[in-house]
Design a protein around this motif. Structure first.
Motif, PDB file in Angstrom:
ATOM      1  N   LEU A   5      47.509  29.281  57.199  1.00 22.43           N
ATOM      2  CA  LEU A   5      48.212  29.088  58.568  1.00 22.43           C
ATOM      3  C   LEU A   5      48.401  27.868  59.209  1.00 22.43           C
ATOM      4  CD1 LEU A   5      46.352  32.354  60.144  1.00 22.43           C
ATOM      5  CD2 LEU A   5      48.933  32.257  59.056  1.00 22.43           C
ATOM      6  N   ASN A   6      49.378  27.412  59.753  1.00 20.73           N
ATOM      7  CA  ASN A   6      49.671  26.159  60.257  1.00 20.73           C
ATOM      8  C   ASN A   6      48.842  25.792  61.355  1.00 20.73           C
ATOM      9  OD1 ASN A   6      50.605  23.818  61.733  1.00 20.73           O
ATOM     10  ND2 ASN A   6      52.484  24.431  60.968  1.00 20.73           N
ATOM     11  N   GLU A   7      47.793  25.024  61.206  1.00 18.34           N
ATOM     12  CA  GLU A   7      46.556  24.938  62.210  1.00 18.34           C
ATOM     13  C   GLU A   7      47.259  24.294  63.352  1.00 18.34           C
ATOM     14  OE1 GLU A   7      44.826  20.482  60.236  1.00 18.34           O
ATOM     15  OE2 GLU A   7      43.685  22.640  60.277  1.00 18.34           O
ATOM     16  N   LYS A   8      48.258  23.399  63.354  1.00 15.44           N
ATOM     17  CA  LYS A   8      48.488  22.772  64.371  1.00 15.44           C
ATOM     18  C   LYS A   8      49.115  23.837  65.604  1.00 15.44           C
ATOM     19  CE  LYS A   8      50.257  18.482  62.338  1.00 15.44           C
ATOM     20  NZ  LYS A   8      51.050  17.592  61.913  1.00 15.44           N
ATOM     21  N   ASP A   9      49.724  25.136  65.159  1.00 13.82           N
ATOM     22  CA  ASP A   9      50.465  25.998  65.928  1.00 13.82           C
ATOM     23  C   ASP A   9      49.520  27.182  66.213  1.00 13.82           C
ATOM     24  OD1 ASP A   9      52.918  24.444  66.332  1.00 13.82           O
ATOM     25  OD2 ASP A   9      53.453  25.298  64.365  1.00 13.82           O
ATOM     26  N   ILE A  10      48.577  27.426  65.298  1.00 16.01           N
ATOM     27  CA  ILE A  10      47.704  28.751  65.241  1.00 16.01           C
ATOM     28  C   ILE A  10      46.329  28.270  65.179  1.00 16.01           C
ATOM     29  CG2 ILE A  10      47.190  30.821  64.190  1.00 16.01           C
ATOM     30  CD1 ILE A  10      50.125  30.738  62.451  1.00 16.01           C
TER      31      ILE A  10
ATOM     32  N   ASP B 158      46.727  34.946  69.291  1.00 11.60           N
ATOM     33  CA  ASP B 158      46.857  33.639  69.766  1.00 11.60           C
ATOM     34  C   ASP B 158      45.884  33.136  70.822  1.00 11.60           C
ATOM     35  OD1 ASP B 158      47.769  31.111  70.778  1.00 11.60           O
ATOM     36  OD2 ASP B 158      49.620  31.909  71.638  1.00 11.60           O
ATOM     37  N   TYR B 159      44.969  32.266  70.537  1.00 16.37           N
ATOM     38  CA  TYR B 159      43.870  31.892  71.332  1.00 16.37           C
ATOM     39  C   TYR B 159      44.266  30.445  72.059  1.00 16.37           C
ATOM     40  CZ  TYR B 159      41.145  35.761  69.394  1.00 16.37           C
ATOM     41  OH  TYR B 159      40.747  36.961  69.123  1.00 16.37           O
ATOM     42  N   SER B 160      45.447  30.099  72.262  1.00 14.21           N
ATOM     43  CA  SER B 160      45.596  28.972  72.952  1.00 14.21           C
ATOM     44  C   SER B 160      45.952  29.324  74.562  1.00 14.21           C
ATOM     45  CB  SER B 160      46.981  28.347  72.511  1.00 14.21           C
ATOM     46  OG  SER B 160      47.939  29.282  72.895  1.00 14.21           O
ATOM     47  N   GLY B 161      46.215  30.686  74.607  1.00 13.47           N
ATOM     48  CA  GLY B 161      46.289  31.103  75.905  1.00 13.47           C
ATOM     49  C   GLY B 161      47.790  31.032  76.544  1.00 13.47           C
ATOM     50  N   GLU B 162      48.744  30.799  75.453  1.00 17.43           N
ATOM     51  CA  GLU B 162      50.168  30.498  76.017  1.00 17.43           C
ATOM     52  C   GLU B 162      50.516  32.180  75.722  1.00 17.43           C
ATOM     53  OE1 GLU B 162      52.128  27.698  73.849  1.00 17.43           O
ATOM     54  OE2 GLU B 162      50.534  26.280  73.791  1.00 17.43           O
ATOM     55  N   ALA B 163      50.315  32.854  74.743  1.00 12.46           N
ATOM     56  CA  ALA B 163      50.741  34.206  74.411  1.00 12.46           C
ATOM     57  C   ALA B 163      49.523  35.126  74.214  1.00 12.46           C
ATOM     58  CB  ALA B 163      51.747  33.934  73.515  1.00 12.46           C
ATOM     59  N   ARG B 164      50.224  36.211  73.528  1.00 12.89           N
ATOM     60  CA  ARG B 164      49.133  37.087  73.136  1.00 12.89           C
ATOM     61  C   ARG B 164      48.921  37.153  71.546  1.00 12.89           C
ATOM     62  NH1 ARG B 164      44.675  39.147  73.666  1.00 12.89           N
ATOM     63  NH2 ARG B 164      44.386  41.234  74.394  1.00 12.89           N
ATOM     64  N   PHE B 165      49.967  36.884  70.811  1.00 10.30           N
ATOM     65  CA  PHE B 165      49.894  37.089  69.475  1.00 10.30           C
ATOM     66  C   PHE B 165      50.759  35.593  68.997  1.00 10.30           C
ATOM     67  CE2 PHE B 165      49.361  41.192  70.652  1.00 10.30           C
ATOM     68  CZ  PHE B 165      48.334  41.525  70.087  1.00 10.30           C
TER      69      PHE B 165
END
Length: 358
Positions: A140-145, A163-170
């Motif tokens: 998985l692309n670690e820059k985005d995920i 999604d653990y960035s908080g920007e979205a849910r998945f």
């Protein structure tokens, strides 16, 4: 140290409070119309294989158990009613074909997919090599995920990851691990956390997920609080179903979300007919008091909730033991489960008339 003890120790140091507000745009439930008690049938197997048997999955006559703290291997496969041993795979280590930290496994038609959160990698195994070494790998692309802690696959072979960035849910990733799009938003009423503490909010809303390609339903059940989310990926419909304990409660300390309310759901499965989720309900206050007194409370939950595909509460199973992972075989009327508190940790519950009364 297991995950329960880590959460207890973290919750001692609390700073900025993030308390959920009343929601008006969710479906709420206060109880279940029916409660049924179930007694487990222990399945004796070689327990020398396990340290912390956390997840269990089935496919045909095969049962796979994931050991969260596996000494040599993270996964063990068995077959038949008596669970005869087949093989162990997912060797612990840092070599290219080895696993640093296993999080989940999915038994799919094209093979068995396992997630290594330590490497951010998904690996597929199949019968051609006796389910030992991966025949395909996706990083998985670690820059985005951010560090993936669960996953599911859709009917097109793409990957759904929280999604653990908080920007979205998945995050929806393609077959090569590249981010295609972000889906959904955290359904919180906590506007302050949305503005100022999205990563901590995402941590507090950590959820266990499952996807059913037959009906297009993606389901998420929160580890804290009592929130079940149902996403219909084919038409973007979204249902938020909240129980008496409400959304996850937490406080922020140095950018991290520290839990304060309750331990909620521990595993979830969506079938063609219903949604199943194991529930704990223990408060962190109770867990901390027990730890301070030198007592160990059982890990896992004693309740298996059954919801309709629209989130309507149907039935609550009260179990005679605490379970961590489970897998429902509706047609057989069997629920497989793991109980890390027992010397013999694998068990099954048999249901007369079908699982969930459906």
């Amino acid at each position: 140290m297991n995950r329960k003890h880590i959460l207890i120790s973290l919750s001692i140091a609390l700073l900025t409070a993030c308390t959920p507000q009343t929601r008006k745009d969710v479906t709420t439930y206060t109880d279940f119309p029916q409660t049924v008690e179930l007694r487990a049938e222990t399945v004796p197997i070689d327990t020398a294989l396990f340290r912390y048997p956390f997840r269990i999955r089935t496919q045909g006559d095969t049962v796979v158990v994931m050991d969260l703290h596996g000494a040599d291997h993270f996964f063990h496969a068995f077959t038949g009613e008596g669970l005869d041993y087949l093989s162990s795979f997912g060797k612990r280590g840092e070599a290219p074909t080895e696993v640093i930290s296993a999080e989940n496994i999915r038994l799919c038609p094209d093979g068995w997919w396992m997630l290594d959160s330590g490497k951010g990698k998904l690996s597929r195994l199949n019968a051609s090599n006796h389910w030992t070494d991966p025949v395909a790998e996706v990083t998985l692309n670690e820059k985005d995920i951010l560090r993936p802690l669960d996953f599911a696959r859709d009917e097109e072979g793409r990957f759904l990851v929280p999604d653990y960035s908080g920007e979205a849910r998945f995050c929806l990733a393609d077959r090569h691990g590249q981010l295609l799009q972000r889906l959904g938003t955290i359904p919180t009423a906590n506007e302050e956390a949305l503005r100022n503490a999205r990563p901590a909010l995402a941590q507090a809303w950590r959820s266990f997920i499952d996807y059913n390609p037959h009906n297009g339903l993606l389901v998420a059940a929160t580890q804290l609080g009592e929130v079940l989310e149902i996403y219909q990926l084919r038409d973007s419909a979204h249902i938020v179903c909240m129980g008496p304990n409400g959304e996850p409660q937490f406080q922020v300390s140095q950018g991290y979300g520290i839990p304060t309310g309750i331990m909620g759901f521990g595993d979830v499965q969506v079938t063609d007919r219903a949604i199943y989720a194991v529930f704990s309900g223990r408060t962190f206050k109770e867990l901390m008091q027990s730890a301070q007194q030198g007592k160990d409370l059982p890990d896992g939950g004693r309740y298996l909730y059954v919801f309709s595909l629209q989130g309507k509460p149907l039935l609550r199973y009260t179990l005679d033991r605490h379970i961590s992972g489970f897998h429902v075989e509706e047609e057989k009327g069997v629920i497989w489960a793991t109980d890390v508190n027992q010397d013999q940790p694998v068990c099954r519950f048999r249901i007369k008339g079908g699982v969930g009364g459906l």
